[in-house]
Write a protein that holds these residues in place. Structure first.
Motif: not given
Lengths: 748, 576
Positions: A51-66
């Motif tokens: 019912d909604a989405t939100t963007n966050t960055v990944c918490g594993f490696c330093s690539t920092g994927c959205g």
């Protein structure tokens, strides 16, 4: 739903009968039903429509994927990689895809635990935990002095949390020594940059992967360790020549134009030899060198002795290959150099990193699109740790030994200047040594797993056992280190808390609370707030009311530093822009669509004279070369893209567990296997001077003869490694020690 | 938002007690609305998914023409082994925790100068001639006439898992909780609306695409017998996935898991079902044999003997069928097996054993009526008996074909036929002996020794021969240990001398003691005594042990039949 059903003119009863005999649709079919997910998603499982989405960055490696988190009533139900995030462009590796699933685990820490008189861990309330925590640490400090308590921070928590931790520990609790697990991955790059450029400043943006015409990857297996960066390489439209320098024939080496399989730890001679060839052929950018660097002439003089003959002998490469490599660098219009742990985790890693930096400087391959001497970081917030953990550097890249810097931070944080230590803290290895020497009596370990990841594991476990008080703050109570602890503090994990990470390309990205932490687990930020309160220094941290308030403090500290982010107004701005790279001042704000920024376009470096330095030193022999008793060189590193470090998280996903080998294995070249009489899949002993472990033999040509490889993710791997450190970065040299291999029955 | 504002107030208030602070922090920790309130993205009504910009060129614009179908096309040169496809497939299709429809294997080889690592992503190959579909007894598979996608009809599935045995690529996956099999359908629902399958959407290297292939081309390409190094040979099912590479793969490429052997699923209900049904048919046929050839046995006075014998034989068969039903994930729908007769040996097996049970019961019933004095034409009786025996034998043949049809060398025609047929003999003989002895015990006019003298010793001799032949044949598998190559049969032999060693030792111990030693002991006795009680008791005990040990031995043989078989599959990675 079948065509037959619709077109059949048969009466209903017959239809029913037919369905009973052959059923095309029903409950089980609907279990896999897909529905349009909205939010630009395409079809998603029907029972997980957001019912909604939100963007966050990944918490594993330093690539920092959205990662686009699919929410239902505020709670995450699924995720997909964010299509328009400038880092990953709609892709993620298995760890990112499974990021939510690792939060659900039976061994999540849900209550503070205290070891009772019988040696068992007993759940207690937060109030009691905080009272005991403060009392025991104060007791140690009363007897042994405030510096007898130290902390080990991490690259896995947001900058806001690590800044609060570092400030609390050093300014509030009087600790002197604190370091982070980033010592194990990034210290070398940070030190090298700091010495060469005057500030720890990786100059690149990921777009550079797509703009180079020559890409040099050193000790970096992007395909496995940073798959999304490899995605960016493959998107390069210029048919780049790719040179991979690695003793192992890795996945990335397979994709290279040329794989330079050098002898382990011969990288320093290789790059000096390359400099030699470039200088000899006058393939250097003299105007750039003259305008923007210092120390080149001494360097040129120094590399004279690194003749192709010598370098060929030391690296095992042919002279023709060296010449070809030099020619490619010369002919490249936009040459980028990238390195990871193969360089950083070395006893002379700082100089190796600088030998790469030197190549970029002397050929003018820096400050332009597609160029750079670029360190690829390890953990999701290693870059944050380098700037804001308040361990080696004072907050924001400041210096504990500088009175001016201390005054500055004292003023910015409204903290009495006397509270600020006047000396640098010990590095990780020195803290460990300090415990052994009885100088450190209590240790607070946050979100890292020393008892698994630290070099020469048997020794470090013994040393941890000598502490009067070991506190482990982690999302799982089951980590190898937590099992040794006197107290475990339950932490909320990525996805359950707020803050920002800084990725490899200096991009701040947001992480958000989209899942409920189990039991009484609290965000590390909240735990630090609690400690401040119970310690009695709550007033000092009055302003740190929330991660976003802490972000404003970080901003204030950064002003005027190379890492200035004073132009980022707040979290919402980071969200709107798809993350933002430092520096970012109000005066020099990038355009909203400009999401790729690199450093040194103006050739101005951070040293007082504005120049970058050529730094170099004679290569040293491997600390533990293979010998008659231990004839093989052990290399360690990443196993698969589905494994992360000590596996505390990745082992919790049933899917990831199926994507990597369950048991520890050792890669052995067929020639060595034949000589030792080892058959495929045989369970063998691998022994170094420090330990002996069992592993399954995987006989493969991806390791050269005389070398073996063991992935670092398995608990016992570091029983073998040798505690040797780079003298400048104090980073452990995980990647080379001598071992022997024996049959299971061949014990001596 | 209110809550978290409260929490902030609480926290900054001076002198707040620790417990209050803890309470407010815990409360805030459980508050989830922040991300939604501040950062959630507006609902985008756009019909085209955002990700389409990357996959637009990776899916066909048109539907396949006649003679064509959709297929996965994998670019081996860009598959770098990250396995994002596996996790994307899992999460975008909402699969169960452990369920994976895609996997990534590793091939390695080359020379020391030029080593080669080649990751291979693989899922269902949507074969031109899908073995899963052909074998399914309930037609729970459908090959779409236009797209060629092989879809599994989840609600039609009865959970017999035969498709798992049939598919040479280890594609269908059984869900215990649902009682059915599920598999990749190339995200047909996504393709239907112009979206790419999950794996195609998620590959960072765009290594997977959907191509349109000509079925004739697939047939022709399969002719060479090479699909992908390390993969099962393609002529069996004509897999459509296209693995393309611009490089020359070295000849010595081997899957990373090439040297590892793991035992397969034991399918215990099937173990019981096969052994019981074969024993039942065996016992029945032996009854027919004795009736036809032994004047003594066919004496109408001995009607009770025959009845006991028949009831025993049929009972065993029924037990076997019950066991087989227990193997199904959804036994209530077992009746659907009738519709697979045209293609599925499993369907035929069910029908054949059904017929056997029916005919044999009719035969037994008639014999009972005849016994009661009703005039039943001997021709009718004979006909019933012969039909029942034929149906039973056909059932065993179907059982054999079920396994032979999977193309696994350990289950090849000779081996499976010998094993299954001989199980009937090896267990049918002791069953006949045991039932006769017990019937004699119950009879006032006959003694046990009479039974032994009339045909008991014959049964023992036959048992000795049958068991000897069977055990010897089973031993032959170990000759494969000498093979230089890791053939499937060598792997089976390795399993049987390794992981399954204990079961093997027991199998032969039981087989030898029950099938060779005890019959030999019985044969060594002179059955001329006047039927002393002790001798009768000993005789009964020995015959029971003979039966019991032989049965246990055969059950173990069948357990090994399942567990030691090496299933073909796509190249794997190091075992997880």
């Amino acid at each position: 739903m079948s065509l037959a059903d619709q077109s059949s003119p048969a009466p209903r009863v017959l239809d029913r009968l037919r369905t009973i005999m052959r059923q095309w649709d029903g409950k089980l079919t609907r279990d896999l039903l897909l529905s349009p997910g909205g939010f630009g998603l395409g079809q998603v499982p029907a029972d997980k429509i957001p019912d909604a989405t939100t963007n966050t960055v990944c918490g594993f490696c330093s690539t920092g994927c959205g990662l686009k988190v699919h929410l239902h009533q505020g709670e995450a139900v699924n995720l997909t990689p964010t299509t328009d995030y400038p880092v990953n462009l709609g892709m993620a590796c298995p760890k990112g895809w499974e990021a939510l699933n690792v939060l659900q685990a039976d061994d999540r820490a849900t209550m503070p635990l205290l070891r009772n008189d019988k040696g068992r861990m007993e759940p207690i309330g937060w109030d009691q935990a905080m009272r005991v925590f403060c009392a025991r640490i104060k007791a140690v400090q009363a007897v042994h002095g405030p510096e007898a308590v130290a902390f080990i921070s991490t690259g896995q928590i947001p900058s806001e949390e690590m800044a609060l931790l570092g400030s609390l520990a050093k300014f509030g609790m009087g600790m002197l020594h604190g370091d982070g697990n980033t010592r194990q991955c990034m210290a070398t790059a940070a030190t090298a940059y700091k010495q060469s450029f005057g500030f720890d400043a990786p100059p690149y943006t990921y777009q550079d992967f797509e703009e180079s015409d020559v890409i040099v990857l050193v000790g970096a297996n992007l395909c496995i360790a940073h798959p999304i960066m490899w995605e960016r390489v493959l998107r390069n439209p210029h048919q780049p020549k790719i040179y991979v320098i690695d003793p192992r024939a890795t996945e990335t080496a397979m994709q290279a134009t040329q794989h330079l399989a050098i002898q382990p730890k011969s990288d320093l001679p290789l790059f000096y030899g390359l400099a030699h060839l470039l200088i000899r052929n006058n393939w250097i950018d003299r105007p750039y060198i003259d305008a923007h660097t210092s120390g080149f002439d001494e360097f040129a003089e120094f590399v004279q002795e690194f003749t192709p003959q010598r370098v060929s002998a030391e690296t095992g490469l042919s002279m023709a290959a060296l010449q070809e490599f030099a020619t490619a660098i010369h002919q490249g219009k936009r040459v980028s150099f990238w390195w990871t742990m193969g360089v950083n985790q070395s006893y002379e890693g700082t100089r190796v990193a600088q030998s790469i930096i030197n190549l970029a400087l002397m050929t003018g391959n820096i400050g332009r699109p597609g160029t750079g001497a670029n360190s690829i970081t390890g953990q999701c917030n290693a870059m944050g740790s380098r700037l804001y953990s308040n361990t080696t550097n004072m907050l924001g890249g400041h210096d504990f030994t500088s009175a001016i810097d201390r005054e500055k931070i004292s003023g910015l944080l409204n903290i009495p200047v006397e509270q600020i230590p006047t000396q640098n803290s010990w590095a990780y290895d020195q803290i460990v040594e300090g415990v052994l020497a009885g100088k450190i009596k209590a240790l607070w370990v946050i979100a890292t797993n020393t008892a698994h990841s630290w070099i020469n594991q048997n020794a470090v476990r013994d040393i941890l056992g000598r502490l009067d008080f070991l506190v482990v703050q982690d999302m799982y109570h089951s980590t190898e280190t937590a099992q040794l602890a006197h107290m475990v503090l339950p932490a909320a994990a990525w996805g359950e808390k707020e803050g920002t990470f800084i990725n490899s390309e200096r991009r701040f990205g947001r992480l958000k609370r989209v899942a409920r932490a189990p039991g009484q687990a609290l965000a590390d930020f909240a735990i630090f707030q609690l400690v401040a309160h119970y310690w009695g220094c709550g007033e000092m941290f009055q302003e740190w009311t929330s991660p976003e308030a802490a972000f404003q403090i970080i901003k204030r500290i950064s002003r005027g530093q190379p890492c200035d982010i004073s132009g980022i107004s707040d979290y919402a701005m980071l969200d709107d822009r798809g993350g933002m790279q430092w520096p970012c001042t109000a005066e020099a704000m990038p355009e909203p669509h400009d999401n790729q920024r690199r450093l040194f376009a103006d050739g101005q470096y951070y040293h007082a004279d504005g120049r970058a330095k050529f730094l170099f030193e004679a290569p040293r022999p491997m600390p533990e070369p293979p010998s008659k008793a231990y004839p093989l060189i052990l290399l360690t590193g990443r196993g698969t893209a589905s494994q992360w470090h000590t596996q505390t998280r990745t082992s919790k996903s049933p899917v990831l567990r199926k994507l990597y080998p369950k048991e520890i294995y050792v890669e052995i070249n067929p020639a060595d296997a034949q000589q030792l009489g080892i058959s495929p899949n045989e369970s063998v002993w691998v022994q170094s001077q420090r330990g002996r472990i069992k592993a399954q033999a995987f006989i493969t040509r991806s390791v050269a003869a005389g070398q073996v490889f063991i992935p670092m993710h398995y608990e016992t791997a570091n029983q073998l490694t040798d505690a040797v450190f780079d003298p400048y970065s104090r980073q452990p040299s995980y990647k080379s020690c001598a071992v022997k291999i024996m049959h299971e029955h061949q014990l001596d | 938002m209110l809550l978290s504002a409260d929490a902030q107030l609480d926290r900054t208030a001076r002198g707040v007690a620790g417990v209050d602070l803890i309470a407010s922090l815990l409360r805030e920790q459980q508050t989830l609305n922040t991300a939604v309130d501040r950062f959630s993205q507006l609902h985008d009504a756009a019909a085209v998914p955002e990700q389409a910009r990357y996959y637009r060129n990776l899916i066909p614009l048109s539907k396949p023409q006649p003679g064509e179908q959709y297929a996965f096309e994998v670019d081996l040169d860009t598959c770098s082994g990250c396995k994002a496809c596996v996790t994307a497939c899992h999460n975008l299709n909402g699969l169960e925790d452990q369920e994976l429809w895609r996997s990534v294997g590793l091939l390695h080889g080359g020379s020391s100068q030029l080593p080669v690592l080649q990751h291979v992503t693989t899922a269902c190959h949507h074969c031109v001639e899908p073995a899963c579909l052909e074998g399914c007894p309930v037609k729970a598979y459908d090959k779409d006439p236009i797209t060629g996608i092989v879809r599994h009809l989840d609600d039609q599935c009865i959970g017999c898992q035969y498709c798992i045995l049939k598919c040479p690529y280890d594609v269908p996956k059984y869900s215990k909780s649902k009682g059915i099999v599920r598999k990749c359908d190339m995200c047909s629902n996504r393709l239907a609306v112009g979206e790419a399958p999950a794996c195609v959407q998620a590959c960072p290297n765009q290594a997977i695409r959907i191509a349109i292939v000509s079925k004739q081309a697939i047939i022709e390409e399969s002719e060479g017998g090479v699909f992908l190094p390390g993969a099962p040979e393609p002529r069996y099912t004509l897999p459509t996935t296209v693995y393309k590479t611009a490089r020359t793969l070295p000849r010595n490429l081997l899957p990373a898991d090439y040297y590892s052997v793991q035992s397969s699923h034991s399918h215990l209900p099937l173990v019981v079902m096969l052994v019981m049904s074969q024993m039942s048919v065996g016992a029945f046929v032996i009854e027919r044999f004795l009736t036809t050839w032994s004047t003594w046995f066919s004496d109408p006075q001995l009607g009770n003997f025959r009845l006991a014998h028949l009831v025993g034989a049929i009972g065993l068969g029924v037990l076997g069928s019950v066991a087989a039903v227990g193997h199904l994930g959804r036994p209530l729908y077992a009746f659907r097996a009738i519709i697979g007769l045209a293609t599925s040996w499993l369907s035929r097996e069910i029908v054949a054993f059904g017929a056997f049970t029916g005919l044999a019961s009719a035969y037994a019933g008639s014999a009972w009526l005849q016994q009661r004095g009703l005039a039943i034409s001997p021709a009718l009786l004979n006909m019933l008996g012969a039909s029942a025996a034929l149906a039973g034998l056909f059932g065993v043949v179907c059982s054999i074909m079920i396994y032979v049809d999977t193309q696994r060398p350990f289950w090849d025609g000779t081996s499976t036929t010998l094993k299954f047929m001989l199980t009937g003999v090896v267990l049918g003989l002791p069953t006949a002996l045991l039932i006769s002895l017990f019937a004699a015990l119950a009879s006032q006019s006959l003694t046990l020794t009479q039974v032994m003298n009339e045909y008991g010793t014959l049964l023992c001799r036959a048992t000795l021969v049958a068991v000897g032949v069977k055990l010897l044949y089973e031993c032959l598998i170990f000759t494969h240990l000498r093979n230089k190559h890791q053939t499937p049969l060598k792997r089976t032999a390795r399993l049987m001398t390794g992981e399954l060693r204990q079961a093997v030792v027991w199998r032969f111990a039981l087989g030898i003691s029950g099938g060779l030693l005890l019959p030999a002991i019985l044969l060594a006795q002179p059955w001329s005594g006047a039927g002393q009680v002790t001798q009768s008791v000993l005789l009964l005990i020995t015959a029971t042990a003979l039966f019991g040990l032989s049965l246990a031995g055969e059950l173990l043989e069948r357990y090994l039949f399942f567990t030691a078989v090496v299933a073909p599959k796509m190249p794997g990675s190091l075992p997880s």
